[in-house]
Design a protein around this motif. Structure first.
Motif, mmCIF file in Angstrom:
data_model
loop_
_atom_site.group_PDB
_atom_site.id
_atom_site.type_symbol
_atom_site.label_atom_id
_atom_site.label_comp_id
_atom_site.label_asym_id
_atom_site.label_seq_id
_atom_site.Cartn_x
_atom_site.Cartn_y
_atom_site.Cartn_z
ATOM 1 N N ALA A 1 0.836 -1.205 0.000
ATOM 2 C CA ALA A 1 0.000 0.000 0.000
ATOM 3 C C ALA A 1 0.865 1.247 0.000
ATOM 4 N N ASP A 2 1.964 1.214 0.750
ATOM 5 C CA ASP A 2 2.872 2.362 0.802
ATOM 6 C C ASP A 2 3.491 2.647 -0.560
ATOM 7 N N ARG A 3 3.669 1.611 -1.350
ATOM 8 C CA ARG A 3 4.225 1.795 -2.698
ATOM 9 C C ARG A 3 3.152 2.191 -3.710
ATOM 10 N N GLY A 4 1.915 2.315 -3.253
ATOM 11 C CA GLY A 4 0.837 2.757 -4.130
ATOM 12 C C GLY A 4 0.243 1.677 -5.000
ATOM 13 N N GLU A 5 0.496 0.410 -4.667
ATOM 14 C CA GLU A 5 0.046 -0.669 -5.540
ATOM 15 C C GLU A 5 -1.469 -0.869 -5.530
ATOM 16 N N PHE A 6 -2.140 -0.372 -4.481
ATOM 17 C CA PHE A 6 -3.599 -0.458 -4.434
ATOM 18 C C PHE A 6 -4.249 0.879 -4.766
ATOM 19 N N GLY A 7 -3.421 1.898 -4.956
ATOM 20 C CA GLY A 7 -3.947 3.227 -5.233
ATOM 21 C C GLY A 7 -4.599 3.832 -4.002
ATOM 22 N N ASP A 8 -5.655 4.579 -4.218
ATOM 23 C CA ASP A 8 -6.408 5.216 -3.126
ATOM 24 C C ASP A 8 -7.352 4.186 -2.505
ATOM 25 N N ILE A 9 -7.064 3.797 -1.262
ATOM 26 C CA ILE A 9 -7.933 2.831 -0.575
ATOM 27 C C ILE A 9 -9.115 3.599 0.019
ATOM 28 N N TYR A 10 -10.283 3.430 -0.584
ATOM 29 C CA TYR A 10 -11.421 4.282 -0.252
ATOM 30 C C TYR A 10 -12.546 3.562 0.501
ATOM 31 N N ASP B 1 -8.476 2.071 -5.771
ATOM 32 C CA ASP B 1 -8.805 2.305 -7.172
ATOM 33 C C ASP B 1 -7.823 1.632 -8.139
ATOM 34 N N LYS B 2 -6.772 1.020 -7.607
ATOM 35 C CA LYS B 2 -5.851 0.247 -8.445
ATOM 36 C C LYS B 2 -5.852 -1.244 -8.096
ATOM 37 N N GLY B 3 -6.462 -1.588 -6.988
ATOM 38 C CA GLY B 3 -6.488 -2.984 -6.560
ATOM 39 C C GLY B 3 -7.093 -3.105 -5.186
ATOM 40 N N THR C 1 -6.051 -7.695 -8.350
ATOM 41 C CA THR C 1 -5.480 -6.667 -9.215
ATOM 42 C C THR C 1 -5.886 -6.925 -10.668
ATOM 43 N N GLU C 2 -5.387 -6.103 -11.574
ATOM 44 C CA GLU C 2 -5.668 -6.269 -13.002
ATOM 45 C C GLU C 2 -4.367 -6.297 -13.788
#
Length: 352
Positions: free
Chosen positions: A138-147, A268-270, A282-283
């Motif tokens: 998550a810190d590396r942004g692999e999931f994007g914005d966790i909403y 928004d990314k995973g 993920t995609e």
């Protein structure tokens, strides 16, 4: 380097996880134990090789050999003992929840600031290996914005009774006992956004259901099947300043087919699931993929997480580092828990 001399205050069931982990860490030594029940304290001291046994925590804190303490007592004593320990110049690891009220939490926070000692809140779920893996992703942004996050911890039959079921000592029921774990875990995974409002419900419908036969469950040492003054079940929607939200439901007892535990977060990314096992969604190449990382344990590993938590505490004490579950986080989680109870009582959304 001499090992950190540890005092363990409270020798009930949760303390064994602390003491097992301290015993396996070459940087720590269990020097003293304390419990109101002297026999129980002496048995713990004998098992873990502690030199000193106390029945009054003030006496333990007055011992200059003690450098740091684990507080494993009833929730209503967490703030009082934490503040006394900090004022006595000891570093503190206090079991969750930090305390029972926001006012108590702020007093503990002030004591940390004034004393210059560290306080680590026992949010043990943060220290699980899989949780740390997901947090680093998550810190590396692999999931994007966790909403959005959703957490469930349902027991069909599991009110431990005793102090757990006594609101004066516990501060609440399943929400403050087991719900706190998944609320904190989701909040931590979301990047600790500022909570702004809560809409919640609590229910006291079933009591502790001591009449039920043929199904066993954990019982507190002081179990009394005739009394329960805490909620059976709670649910809540928590909103955060960044627009993210968390839905949670938790119970000690419920007319459910089976126990249920799940923790799911969506970005928004995973997305990913932590309970009942770790799964990353993920995609790639216009295809949705479910990824199961190869780690030692598929889901939460209780003993391993406690070992990691104690190892981290020892390293923070020795190196002066800030723990990954500092007092400030304990304060924020306390605001959420109190907000849930307040919203349920008012039957309305409350601002935090």
């Amino acid at each position: 380097m001499q090992p950190v001399q540890i005092g363990v205050i409270g020798t009930g069931s949760i303390s064994s996880f602390h003491m097992d982990a301290y015993q396996s860490n070459s940087k720590t030594e269990i020097y003293a134990v304390c419990d109101l029940n002297e026999e129980r304290a002496r048995k713990a001291a004998e098992k873990y090789g502690a030199s000193k046994v106390y029945t009054n925590y003030h006496d333990l804190l007055a011992d200059p050999a003690v450098q740091a303490v684990s507080i494993c007592t009833w929730n209503n004593t967490h703030a009082e003992i934490s503040i006394a320990a900090l004022e006595a110049g000891k570093h503190v690891l206090v079991e969750k929840p930090l305390c029972r009220t926001v006012e108590e939490a702020l007093k503990v926070q002030e004591a940390v600031k004034t004393s210059g000692k560290l306080l680590q809140v026992g949010f043990v779920r943060r220290y699980d290996t899989n949780a740390q893996l997901l947090r680093s992703m998550a810190d590396r942004g692999e999931f994007g914005d966790i909403y959005y996050a959703k957490a469930t911890t349902i027991r069909r039959l599991g009110n431990p009774g005793g102090w757990f079921a006594d609101i004066e000592r516990s501060g609440g029921g399943p929400l403050i006992d087991i719900g706190v774990h998944v609320i904190d875990l989701c909040w931590y995974m979301m990047g600790r956004p500022k909570p702004v409002s809560v809409s919640a419900n609590t229910y006291q419908k079933l009591g502790n259901r001591s009449n039920v036969k043929y199904l066993s469950f954990y019982k507190a040492a002081d179990y009394d099947g005739s009394s329960s003054t805490v909620e059976d079940m709670a649910n809540a929607l928590i909103r955060f300043e960044n627009g993210a939200s968390l839905m949670v439901d938790v119970s000690f007892t419920l007319h459910a087919k089976e126990n249920e535990g799940s923790v799911k977060l969506y970005g928004d990314k995973g997305g990913f699931e932590i309970d009942p096992e770790t799964v990353i969604v993920t995609e790639q190449n216009d295809t949705i993929l479910n990824i199961y990382p190869q780690t030692d344990h598929k889901g939460f590993h209780f003993e391993g997480a406690f070992k990691n938590e104690i190892d981290h505490f020892a390293d923070c004490v020795l190196n002066g580092n800030t723990p990954i579950s500092p007092v400030e986080d304990g304060v924020e989680i306390m605001k959420i828990l109190v907000g849930i109870y307040e919203s349920a009582a008012k039957r309305a959304e409350v601002k935090l």
